[in-house]
Design a protein around this motif. Sequence first.
Motif, mmCIF file in Angstrom:
data_model
loop_
_atom_site.group_PDB
_atom_site.id
_atom_site.type_symbol
_atom_site.label_atom_id
_atom_site.label_comp_id
_atom_site.label_asym_id
_atom_site.label_seq_id
_atom_site.Cartn_x
_atom_site.Cartn_y
_atom_site.Cartn_z
ATOM 1 N N ARG A 59 0.842 -1.201 0.000
ATOM 2 C CA ARG A 59 0.000 0.000 0.000
ATOM 3 C C ARG A 59 0.879 1.253 0.000
ATOM 4 N NH1 ARG A 59 -2.401 3.422 3.968
ATOM 5 N NH2 ARG A 59 -4.456 4.205 3.323
ATOM 6 N N GLY A 60 1.972 1.199 0.765
ATOM 7 C CA GLY A 60 2.902 2.324 0.767
ATOM 8 C C GLY A 60 3.483 2.585 -0.605
ATOM 9 N N VAL A 61 3.793 1.504 -1.328
ATOM 10 C CA VAL A 61 4.328 1.659 -2.684
ATOM 11 C C VAL A 61 3.325 2.388 -3.572
ATOM 12 C CG1 VAL A 61 5.055 0.423 -4.753
ATOM 13 C CG2 VAL A 61 5.776 -0.381 -2.506
ATOM 14 N N ALA A 62 2.066 1.947 -3.522
ATOM 15 C CA ALA A 62 1.038 2.575 -4.359
ATOM 16 C C ALA A 62 0.865 4.045 -4.007
ATOM 17 C CB ALA A 62 -0.282 1.818 -4.202
ATOM 18 N N ALA A 102 6.103 -2.110 11.833
ATOM 19 C CA ALA A 102 5.606 -2.449 13.168
ATOM 20 C C ALA A 102 5.185 -3.907 13.248
ATOM 21 C CB ALA A 102 4.430 -1.535 13.530
ATOM 22 N N LEU A 103 4.694 -4.444 12.133
ATOM 23 C CA LEU A 103 4.273 -5.841 12.090
ATOM 24 C C LEU A 103 5.424 -6.788 11.749
ATOM 25 C CD1 LEU A 103 0.934 -5.256 10.185
ATOM 26 C CD2 LEU A 103 1.118 -6.178 12.507
ATOM 27 N N GLU A 104 6.370 -6.306 10.954
ATOM 28 C CA GLU A 104 7.493 -7.139 10.490
ATOM 29 C C GLU A 104 8.722 -6.247 10.391
ATOM 30 O OE1 GLU A 104 8.868 -9.246 6.381
ATOM 31 O OE2 GLU A 104 6.729 -9.317 6.823
ATOM 32 N N ALA A 105 9.554 -6.291 11.424
ATOM 33 C CA ALA A 105 10.654 -5.331 11.548
ATOM 34 C C ALA A 105 11.617 -5.375 10.381
ATOM 35 C CB ALA A 105 11.403 -5.573 12.858
ATOM 36 N N THR A 106 11.746 -6.537 9.718
ATOM 37 C CA THR A 106 12.725 -6.673 8.637
ATOM 38 C C THR A 106 12.126 -6.466 7.252
ATOM 39 O OG1 THR A 106 12.347 -9.069 8.550
ATOM 40 C CG2 THR A 106 14.106 -8.277 10.009
ATOM 41 N N ASN A 107 10.896 -5.961 7.164
ATOM 42 C CA ASN A 107 10.246 -5.826 5.870
ATOM 43 C C ASN A 107 11.063 -4.902 4.954
ATOM 44 O OD1 ASN A 107 8.262 -4.567 3.828
ATOM 45 N ND2 ASN A 107 7.138 -6.298 4.654
ATOM 46 N N LYS A 108 11.648 -5.496 3.923
ATOM 47 C CA LYS A 108 12.585 -4.767 3.064
ATOM 48 C C LYS A 108 11.895 -3.711 2.230
ATOM 49 C CE LYS A 108 16.367 -5.599 -0.207
ATOM 50 N NZ LYS A 108 17.130 -6.630 -0.964
ATOM 51 N N THR A 109 10.712 -4.040 1.704
ATOM 52 C CA THR A 109 9.978 -3.077 0.884
ATOM 53 C C THR A 109 9.684 -1.809 1.676
ATOM 54 O OG1 THR A 109 8.956 -4.829 -0.423
ATOM 55 C CG2 THR A 109 7.844 -2.703 -0.412
ATOM 56 N N ALA A 110 9.233 -1.963 2.910
ATOM 57 C CA ALA A 110 8.885 -0.810 3.726
ATOM 58 C C ALA A 110 10.120 -0.004 4.127
ATOM 59 C CB ALA A 110 8.125 -1.263 4.966
ATOM 60 N N ARG A 111 11.178 -0.696 4.500
ATOM 61 C CA ARG A 111 12.379 0.023 4.936
ATOM 62 C C ARG A 111 13.010 0.785 3.776
ATOM 63 N NH1 ARG A 111 13.868 -0.135 9.920
ATOM 64 N NH2 ARG A 111 13.022 -1.726 11.340
ATOM 65 N N GLU A 112 13.029 0.179 2.603
ATOM 66 C CA GLU A 112 13.579 0.892 1.450
ATOM 67 C C GLU A 112 12.676 2.058 1.055
ATOM 68 O OE1 GLU A 112 14.576 -1.775 -1.724
ATOM 69 O OE2 GLU A 112 16.290 -2.606 -0.628
ATOM 70 N N GLY A 113 11.358 1.885 1.232
ATOM 71 C CA GLY A 113 10.443 2.981 0.946
ATOM 72 C C GLY A 113 10.691 4.177 1.847
ATOM 73 N N LEU A 114 10.863 3.920 3.141
ATOM 74 C CA LEU A 114 11.168 5.022 4.059
ATOM 75 C C LEU A 114 12.475 5.698 3.674
ATOM 76 C CD1 LEU A 114 10.214 3.574 7.575
ATOM 77 C CD2 LEU A 114 8.937 5.222 6.195
ATOM 78 N N GLY A 115 13.455 4.896 3.259
ATOM 79 C CA GLY A 115 14.725 5.467 2.852
ATOM 80 C C GLY A 115 14.592 6.385 1.652
#
Length: 287
Positions: free
Chosen positions: A241-244, A263-276
């Motif tokens: 959803r963040g990607v969209a 918050a649900l999955e600390a290692t989620n790569k898609t989310a961490r790269e998105g924040l970056g």
Amino acid sequence: MRYPVTGLRTFRAGSLAAAILAVGLAGCQVDSVSGPTASELDPYTGSKENIASLSAVLEANPRDPHAYNMRGTAFGKANKSEQAIQDFTRAVELDPSYYQAYANRALVYRNMGRMDLALADYNRALSINPNYDSAYVARGNIYRQHNQPGLALNDYNNAIRLNPSDPRAYHNRALIYQARNQHNKAVDDFSRAIGLDPKAPAPYNGRGVSYLAQGNAKAALEDFNWSLEYDRKTASAWANRGVALEELGHKNEAIGSYNRAIALEATNKTAREGLGRLGATYSRTRT
């Protein structure tokens, strides 16, 4: 804003969606379905009361293979894998043609990570009953997850031929098409799965990923929202959803979704790269 990316030649060069899909498809941001549909789940199955009731049945009928199969299913639901295997094994000892018990034991083996034994049991079940559609879906999932997509696709096709109303077969076949960048076919199969089980969250999440690949971030966002409507605890749906949202230019909302994913999955790569990419850092949000 566009970002350089390599590895997905089928998408437009530098596309943000391509960057995420490269992570998403390789990093399991879509979910397979192998168990019962949402409408088939019964929390009573694995309860202590049900197991006790089935044990009483077996005391009165110690050579009833169906009772062993039923109690094995209850043990499996209660995450008592060894007891489940013992019951399914006893069931097939009493009735060597009991293909459902072989398939049930295979599922427990698969959940334990004993894939060779799971595959052998699915093969045995299908040798007894070549029209057992659920076993084709389950065996196909083993093939797909072990990089044998051709064998998996064949099993899903057989399952659909035998039972065109099983949403799991369409969903998992869609994952094969998606991995092959055949997104039109993937969208069609995800849509069939949704039509058959509208409250299952995984097909919405999967279809949203293919919509992103097709450059339709608006439709993707709608699907990710539907996925989260039915299950708000799926990290991949929040990340996707963040990607969209990022693709649509909604930076703050995208950051919020990425935070929910982490918050649900600390290692989620898609989310961490998105924040970056958005110049943000993880900030805990309420899930």
